[in-house]
Scaffold this active site. Sequence first.
Site, PDB file in Angstrom:
ATOM      1  N   ARG A  83       0.796  -1.164   0.051  1.00  0.00           N
ATOM      2  CA  ARG A  83      -0.166  -0.054   0.080  1.00  0.00           C
ATOM      3  C   ARG A  83       0.771   1.142   0.037  1.00  0.00           C
ATOM      4  O   ARG A  83       0.473   2.363  -0.454  1.00  0.00           O
ATOM      5  CB  ARG A  83      -0.896   0.086   1.257  1.00  0.00           C
ATOM      6  CG  ARG A  83      -2.151  -0.954   0.759  1.00  0.00           C
ATOM      7  CD  ARG A  83      -3.220  -1.117   1.999  1.00  0.00           C
ATOM      8  NE  ARG A  83      -2.355  -1.673   3.421  1.00  0.00           N
ATOM      9  CZ  ARG A  83      -2.349  -2.951   3.539  1.00  0.00           C
ATOM     10  NH1 ARG A  83      -2.674  -3.706   2.760  1.00  0.00           N
ATOM     11  NH2 ARG A  83      -1.658  -3.195   4.634  1.00  0.00           N
TER      12      ARG A  83
ATOM     13  N   GLU B 205       5.546 -10.441  14.926  1.00  0.00           N
ATOM     14  CA  GLU B 205       4.956 -10.981  16.193  1.00  0.00           C
ATOM     15  C   GLU B 205       5.119 -12.714  16.260  1.00  0.00           C
ATOM     16  O   GLU B 205       5.608 -13.072  17.320  1.00  0.00           O
ATOM     17  CB  GLU B 205       3.465 -10.926  16.390  1.00  0.00           C
ATOM     18  CG  GLU B 205       2.778 -11.118  17.803  1.00  0.00           C
ATOM     19  CD  GLU B 205       1.254 -10.764  17.380  1.00  0.00           C
ATOM     20  OE1 GLU B 205       0.646 -10.429  16.568  1.00  0.00           O
ATOM     21  OE2 GLU B 205       0.515 -11.138  18.639  1.00  0.00           O
TER      22      GLU B 205
HETATM   23  P1  AMP Z   1       4.543  -2.645  11.350  1.00  0.00           P
HETATM   24  O1  AMP Z   1       5.721  -3.028  10.652  1.00  0.00           O
HETATM   25  O2  AMP Z   1       4.022  -3.347  12.535  1.00  0.00           O
HETATM   26  O3  AMP Z   1       4.616  -1.099  11.696  1.00  0.00           O
HETATM   27  O4  AMP Z   1       3.507  -2.716  10.246  1.00  0.00           O
HETATM   28  C1  AMP Z   1       3.473  -2.027   9.304  1.00  0.00           C
HETATM   29  C2  AMP Z   1       2.888  -2.618   7.766  1.00  0.00           C
HETATM   30  O5  AMP Z   1       1.865  -3.417   8.103  1.00  0.00           O
HETATM   31  C3  AMP Z   1       2.293  -1.399   6.929  1.00  0.00           C
HETATM   32  O6  AMP Z   1       2.771  -1.822   5.629  1.00  0.00           O
HETATM   33  C4  AMP Z   1       0.821  -1.676   7.249  1.00  0.00           C
HETATM   34  O7  AMP Z   1       0.123  -1.572   5.892  1.00  0.00           O
HETATM   35  C5  AMP Z   1       0.566  -2.867   7.712  1.00  0.00           C
HETATM   36  N1  AMP Z   1      -0.315  -2.905   8.785  1.00  0.00           N
HETATM   37  C6  AMP Z   1      -0.312  -3.199  10.060  1.00  0.00           C
HETATM   38  N2  AMP Z   1      -0.867  -3.169  10.898  1.00  0.00           N
HETATM   39  C7  AMP Z   1      -2.246  -2.520  10.189  1.00  0.00           C
HETATM   40  C8  AMP Z   1      -3.455  -2.495  10.621  1.00  0.00           C
HETATM   41  N3  AMP Z   1      -4.006  -2.504  11.643  1.00  0.00           N
HETATM   42  N4  AMP Z   1      -4.169  -1.957   9.397  1.00  0.00           N
HETATM   43  C9  AMP Z   1      -3.955  -2.025   8.116  1.00  0.00           C
HETATM   44  N5  AMP Z   1      -2.439  -2.147   7.858  1.00  0.00           N
HETATM   45  C10 AMP Z   1      -1.611  -2.778   8.773  1.00  0.00           C
END
Ligand code: AMP
Length: 173
Positions: free
Chosen positions: A61, A98
Site C-alpha cells: 500500500r 509477532e
Molecule cells: P509494522 O511493521 O508493524 O509497523 O506494520 C506496518 C505494515 O503492516 C504496513 O505496511 C501496514 O500496511 C501494515 N499494517 C499493520 N497493521 C495494520 C492495520 N491495523 N491496518 C492496516 N495495515 C496494517
Amino acid sequence: MTANAIKAAIRDIPDFPKPGIVFKDITPILRNPVLFRAAVQLFADRHRGRAIHRIAAIESRGFLFGAALALALGVGLVPIRKKGKLPYRTVEETYDLEYGTATIEAHEDAFEAGESVLLIDDLLATGGTARAAASLIERLGARVLEIDFLIELTFLDGRSRLSPHPIFAPISF
Ligand code: AMP
C-alpha cells in the site's frame, strides 16, 4: 480538504487478517478521487521545495501513495518489496514479526551515494517494517530524510522504534 475528512473515510475491519487485529482499510480513500488527491496533497504540501532525490515506497500500500507523490513532486520512485519479487540483484533486511520473521529487499543500485530519500508507507503500526526499510536505504549509501505514513496507530508507539528519523503521519488513531 482536511486530514479529518480523509480520516472519516478510513474503514475499520475487525479481526482481519487475523483475530484481534483491527485493519485500517484505505480503499474508500482510493476509490474517491477527491479524497485520494487530498491524501497525496498532505504529503506534497509538506515536501514541495525540499531537496528530495528519491522516494522509497514499501510494498504494497506504500506503492499507492509513494507513486502518486513521486509524480506530484517530480521525484524518482524506488520500490522496497517482499523477498523474491525484485528481478535484479538485491540487498535484503530481515526483521521480527509477532510470530516469525519477514524479509524485504531493494535493488542494490536503487540509490546514489549520499542522496536524500523520503520513505513512505500507508500505516505505522509497530514500526518494524519501516525500520528495516530505513536500514536498507542506509546500507545502500543513501540518507533517510524522513519517514511518512498516512496513518499512525499511536498506541503501538512504533515511532520510538524509528528514532532518530523524523516521522510525519497526518492521521492518527
Ligand atoms: P509494522 O511493521 O508493524 O509497523 O506494520 C506496518 C505494515 O503492516 C504496513 O505496511 C501496514 O500496511 C501494515 N499494517 C499493520 N497493521 C495494520 C492495520 N491495523 N491496518 C492496516 N495495515 C496494517
